[in-house]
Design a protein around this motif. Structure first.
Motif, PDB file in Angstrom:
ATOM      1  N   THR A  72      -1.924  10.944  21.421  1.00  0.00           N
ATOM      2  CA  THR A  72      -2.949  10.169  22.107  1.00  0.00           C
ATOM      3  C   THR A  72      -3.466   9.111  21.144  1.00  0.00           C
ATOM      4  OG1 THR A  72      -3.578  12.097  23.426  1.00  0.00           O
ATOM      5  CG2 THR A  72      -5.169  10.285  23.325  1.00  0.00           C
ATOM      6  N   ILE A  73      -3.455   7.851  21.582  1.00  0.00           N
ATOM      7  CA  ILE A  73      -3.816   6.735  20.705  1.00  0.00           C
ATOM      8  C   ILE A  73      -4.822   5.831  21.395  1.00  0.00           C
ATOM      9  CG2 ILE A  73      -2.918   4.666  19.540  1.00  0.00           C
ATOM     10  CD1 ILE A  73      -0.305   6.267  19.133  1.00  0.00           C
ATOM     11  N   TRP A  74      -5.839   5.417  20.645  1.00  0.00           N
ATOM     12  CA  TRP A  74      -6.885   4.505  21.115  1.00  0.00           C
ATOM     13  C   TRP A  74      -6.559   3.099  20.625  1.00  0.00           C
ATOM     14  CZ3 TRP A  74     -11.196   4.110  23.991  1.00  0.00           C
ATOM     15  CH2 TRP A  74     -12.109   3.120  23.694  1.00  0.00           C
ATOM     16  N   MET A  75      -6.644   2.118  21.524  1.00  0.00           N
ATOM     17  CA  MET A  75      -6.456   0.721  21.124  1.00  0.00           C
ATOM     18  C   MET A  75      -7.555  -0.126  21.739  1.00  0.00           C
ATOM     19  SD  MET A  75      -2.343   0.212  21.460  1.00  0.00           S
ATOM     20  CE  MET A  75      -2.029  -0.954  20.184  1.00  0.00           C
ATOM     21  N   ASP A  76      -8.013  -1.106  20.991  1.00  0.00           N
ATOM     22  CA  ASP A  76      -9.053  -2.019  21.454  1.00  0.00           C
ATOM     23  C   ASP A  76      -8.737  -3.391  20.891  1.00  0.00           C
ATOM     24  OD1 ASP A  76     -11.443  -3.465  21.922  1.00  0.00           O
ATOM     25  OD2 ASP A  76     -12.640  -1.637  21.772  1.00  0.00           O
ATOM     26  N   THR A  77      -8.615  -4.395  21.751  1.00  0.00           N
ATOM     27  CA  THR A  77      -8.292  -5.736  21.264  1.00  0.00           C
ATOM     28  C   THR A  77      -9.395  -6.302  20.381  1.00  0.00           C
ATOM     29  OG1 THR A  77      -9.141  -6.724  23.305  1.00  0.00           O
ATOM     30  CG2 THR A  77      -6.754  -6.299  23.186  1.00  0.00           C
ATOM     31  N   ALA A  78     -10.612  -5.779  20.492  1.00  0.00           N
ATOM     32  CA  ALA A  78     -11.702  -6.251  19.640  1.00  0.00           C
ATOM     33  C   ALA A  78     -11.529  -5.806  18.189  1.00  0.00           C
ATOM     34  CB  ALA A  78     -13.038  -5.742  20.185  1.00  0.00           C
ATOM     35  N   ASP A  79     -10.664  -4.807  17.959  1.00  0.00           N
ATOM     36  CA  ASP A  79     -10.445  -4.285  16.609  1.00  0.00           C
ATOM     37  C   ASP A  79      -9.523  -5.141  15.759  1.00  0.00           C
ATOM     38  OD1 ASP A  79     -12.058  -2.136  17.251  1.00  0.00           O
ATOM     39  OD2 ASP A  79     -10.391  -0.788  17.653  1.00  0.00           O
ATOM     40  N   ARG A  80      -8.821  -6.086  16.395  1.00  0.00           N
ATOM     41  CA  ARG A  80      -7.848  -6.908  15.653  1.00  0.00           C
ATOM     42  C   ARG A  80      -8.059  -8.377  15.976  1.00  0.00           C
ATOM     43  NH1 ARG A  80      -1.868  -4.703  16.137  1.00  0.00           N
ATOM     44  NH2 ARG A  80      -1.581  -6.208  14.506  1.00  0.00           N
ATOM     45  N   PRO A 127     -16.776  -5.418  38.276  1.00  0.00           N
ATOM     46  CA  PRO A 127     -15.636  -4.870  39.025  1.00  0.00           C
ATOM     47  C   PRO A 127     -14.557  -5.879  39.422  1.00  0.00           C
ATOM     48  CG  PRO A 127     -17.665  -3.859  39.771  1.00  0.00           C
ATOM     49  CD  PRO A 127     -18.057  -4.945  38.816  1.00  0.00           C
ATOM     50  N   ALA A 128     -14.926  -7.008  39.971  1.00  0.00           N
ATOM     51  CA  ALA A 128     -13.901  -7.975  40.410  1.00  0.00           C
ATOM     52  C   ALA A 128     -13.076  -8.467  39.224  1.00  0.00           C
ATOM     53  CB  ALA A 128     -14.541  -9.153  41.141  1.00  0.00           C
ATOM     54  N   GLU A 129     -13.742  -8.742  38.112  1.00  0.00           N
ATOM     55  CA  GLU A 129     -13.042  -9.205  36.914  1.00  0.00           C
ATOM     56  C   GLU A 129     -12.216  -8.076  36.302  1.00  0.00           C
ATOM     57  OE1 GLU A 129     -12.074 -12.207  34.071  1.00  0.00           O
ATOM     58  OE2 GLU A 129     -12.725 -12.175  36.140  1.00  0.00           O
ATOM     59  N   CYS A 183      -9.433  -0.340  30.265  1.00  0.00           N
ATOM     60  CA  CYS A 183     -10.749  -0.842  30.652  1.00  0.00           C
ATOM     61  C   CYS A 183     -10.906  -2.275  30.168  1.00  0.00           C
ATOM     62  CB  CYS A 183     -11.847   0.022  30.028  1.00  0.00           C
ATOM     63  SG  CYS A 183     -13.523  -0.552  30.343  1.00  0.00           S
ATOM     64  N   ALA A 184     -11.246  -3.164  31.095  1.00  0.00           N
ATOM     65  CA  ALA A 184     -11.578  -4.537  30.723  1.00  0.00           C
ATOM     66  C   ALA A 184     -13.058  -4.566  30.340  1.00  0.00           C
ATOM     67  CB  ALA A 184     -11.312  -5.479  31.883  1.00  0.00           C
ATOM     68  N   MET A 185     -13.345  -5.251  29.239  1.00  0.00           N
ATOM     69  CA  MET A 185     -14.712  -5.373  28.736  1.00  0.00           C
ATOM     70  C   MET A 185     -15.265  -6.755  29.100  1.00  0.00           C
ATOM     71  SD  MET A 185     -14.955  -2.402  27.303  1.00  0.00           S
ATOM     72  CE  MET A 185     -16.430  -2.529  26.284  1.00  0.00           C
ATOM     73  N   GLN A 186     -16.590  -6.871  29.105  1.00  0.00           N
ATOM     74  CA  GLN A 186     -17.202  -8.172  29.373  1.00  0.00           C
ATOM     75  C   GLN A 186     -16.641  -9.205  28.412  1.00  0.00           C
ATOM     76  OE1 GLN A 186     -21.447  -8.395  29.543  1.00  0.00           O
ATOM     77  NE2 GLN A 186     -21.591  -6.772  31.068  1.00  0.00           N
ATOM     78  N   GLY A 187     -16.297 -10.359  28.941  1.00  0.00           N
ATOM     79  CA  GLY A 187     -15.772 -11.442  28.113  1.00  0.00           C
ATOM     80  C   GLY A 187     -14.272 -11.412  27.911  1.00  0.00           C
ATOM     81  N   ASP A 188     -13.604 -10.334  28.328  1.00  0.00           N
ATOM     82  CA  ASP A 188     -12.147 -10.279  28.196  1.00  0.00           C
ATOM     83  C   ASP A 188     -11.497 -11.314  29.104  1.00  0.00           C
ATOM     84  OD1 ASP A 188     -12.087  -8.267  26.295  1.00  0.00           O
ATOM     85  OD2 ASP A 188     -11.625  -6.668  27.723  1.00  0.00           O
TER      86      ASP A 188
END
Length: 149
Positions: A140-148, A99-101, A32-37
């Protein structure tokens, strides 16, 4: 960007009973892409996932990355990973990228994995998909670029 990664023996995604992607051993990656990614988050996440040592070595330890086992990736867009459940019983998704982003970053993420030499199959962005898998482990592993940083 956010991802839920599952080590699988096999996985498949269908749209209207038509298979759009199917793999044997490897990773099912719900992304999932988040706002601002930006492309930088997509590249960072893809690179981290490609190096994730969650496959067993000869001693049975999780010590191998996906390339080490000759595995493949099934990448599926999943805007519901942006769910905000802080208020009430109905999740909100306003933090997901438009959606487009989201589609552009989803495609970029998949292309980065391909550029790293991994076979990649895909779901269909924005479609109502049926995903089936055999979770191996289960892992199963969760990753989020905001976490690092």
């Amino acid at each position: 960007m956010r991802a839920l990664i599952q080590r699988v023996s096999r996985a498949k995604v269908e749209v209207d009973e038509r298979v759009t992607g199917e793999i044997g051993p490897g990773l099912l990656i719900l992304v999932c892409a988040m706002q601002g990614d930006t492309e930088a988050e997509a590249e960072k996440l893809a690179t981290r996932i490609s190096k994730l040592r969650i496959f067993k070595d000869e001693a049975g330890k999780m010590n191998r990355a996906i390339a080490d086992i000759g595995g493949a990736c099934l990448v599926v867009s999943q805007f519901t990973l942006a769910a905000d459940t802080a208020r009430g019983n109905r999740p909100g998704f306003s933090t997901a990228a438009p959606p487009a982003e989201g589609d552009r970053l989803y495609q970029h993420f998949s292309n980065i994995l391909r550029g790293l030499g991994l076979p990649v199959e895909n779901g269909e962005f924005g479609a109502d998909m049926a995903v089936s898998l055999v979770n191996d482990g289960p892992v199963t592993i969760w990753m989020d670029t905001a976490d690092r940083p």
